[in-house]
Design a protein around this motif. Structure first.
Motif, PDB file in Angstrom:
ATOM      1  N   ALA A  24      -5.001 -13.178  -0.154  1.00 57.72           N
ATOM      2  CA  ALA A  24      -5.214 -13.286  -1.600  1.00 57.72           C
ATOM      3  C   ALA A  24      -6.529 -12.633  -2.004  1.00 57.72           C
ATOM      4  N   LEU A  25      -7.581 -12.890  -1.238  1.00 57.00           N
ATOM      5  CA  LEU A  25      -8.879 -12.293  -1.544  1.00 57.00           C
ATOM      6  C   LEU A  25      -8.821 -10.771  -1.449  1.00 57.00           C
ATOM      7  N   ASN A  26      -8.153 -10.256  -0.419  1.00 54.61           N
ATOM      8  CA  ASN A  26      -8.003  -8.805  -0.275  1.00 54.61           C
ATOM      9  C   ASN A  26      -7.209  -8.219  -1.439  1.00 54.61           C
ATOM     10  N   ALA A  27      -6.164  -8.926  -1.884  1.00 54.92           N
ATOM     11  CA  ALA A  27      -5.371  -8.458  -3.018  1.00 54.92           C
ATOM     12  C   ALA A  27      -6.206  -8.430  -4.295  1.00 54.92           C
ATOM     13  N   ILE A  28      -7.036  -9.437  -4.489  1.00 56.06           N
ATOM     14  CA  ILE A  28      -7.899  -9.494  -5.678  1.00 56.06           C
ATOM     15  C   ILE A  28      -8.890  -8.337  -5.679  1.00 56.06           C
ATOM     16  N   THR A  29      -9.566  -8.128  -4.546  1.00 55.17           N
ATOM     17  CA  THR A  29     -10.570  -7.060  -4.497  1.00 55.17           C
ATOM     18  C   THR A  29      -9.925  -5.683  -4.636  1.00 55.17           C
ATOM     19  N   GLU A  30      -8.745  -5.479  -4.057  1.00 54.79           N
ATOM     20  CA  GLU A  30      -8.047  -4.197  -4.204  1.00 54.79           C
ATOM     21  C   GLU A  30      -7.632  -3.959  -5.649  1.00 54.79           C
ATOM     22  N   THR A  31      -7.153  -5.012  -6.309  1.00 54.88           N
ATOM     23  CA  THR A  31      -6.735  -4.885  -7.708  1.00 54.88           C
ATOM     24  C   THR A  31      -7.921  -4.544  -8.598  1.00 54.88           C
ATOM     25  N   ILE A  32      -9.050  -5.201  -8.376  1.00 55.28           N
ATOM     26  CA  ILE A  32     -10.252  -4.892  -9.155  1.00 55.28           C
ATOM     27  C   ILE A  32     -10.680  -3.455  -8.892  1.00 55.28           C
ATOM     28  N   LYS A  33     -10.693  -3.045  -7.633  1.00 53.96           N
ATOM     29  CA  LYS A  33     -11.105  -1.685  -7.274  1.00 53.96           C
ATOM     30  C   LYS A  33     -10.183  -0.645  -7.916  1.00 53.96           C
ATOM     31  N   ASN A  34      -8.873  -0.863  -7.840  1.00 56.97           N
ATOM     32  CA  ASN A  34      -7.922   0.092  -8.411  1.00 56.97           C
ATOM     33  C   ASN A  34      -8.011   0.152  -9.932  1.00 56.97           C
ATOM     34  N   THR A  35      -8.223  -0.986 -10.562  1.00 55.82           N
ATOM     35  CA  THR A  35      -8.352  -1.019 -12.026  1.00 55.82           C
ATOM     36  C   THR A  35      -9.603  -0.271 -12.474  1.00 55.82           C
TER      37      THR A  35
END
Length: 90
Positions: A24-35
């Protein structure tokens, strides 16, 4: 706090497994980075806002030699804490 300590703390508070918490943490950080890479901001009400700012090109100075150097323009990530986070710190 390291990432692993962060994962352990979240897992303890949420009751999730450490593996699920890390996913979940990896998904959150990836989503923030991609956005942010798309030029958009991420606003988490009560926590803060992640955004992109453009830094203009400028002339700098090499501290060892004193020689002037050109520093290229670039985009930088910024974080502005939300009111609730700011109040909890202060």
């Amino acid at each position: 706090m390291t990432k692993q300590e962060f994962v352990n703390a979240i897992a303890a508070d949420s009751g999730l497994s450490k593996a699920d918490t890390e996913k979940a943490l990896n998904a959150i950080t990836e989503t923030i980075k991609n956005t942010l890479a798309q030029g958009e901001s991420v606003q988490l009400v009560g926590f803060g806002t992640f955004s992109i700012s453009e830094r203009a090109a400028r002339t700098g100075r090499n501290p060892q030699t004193g020689k002037e150097i050109q520093i290229a323009a670039k985009k930088v990530a910024k974080f502005k804490p939300g009111k609730a986070l700011d109040e909890s710190i202060n």
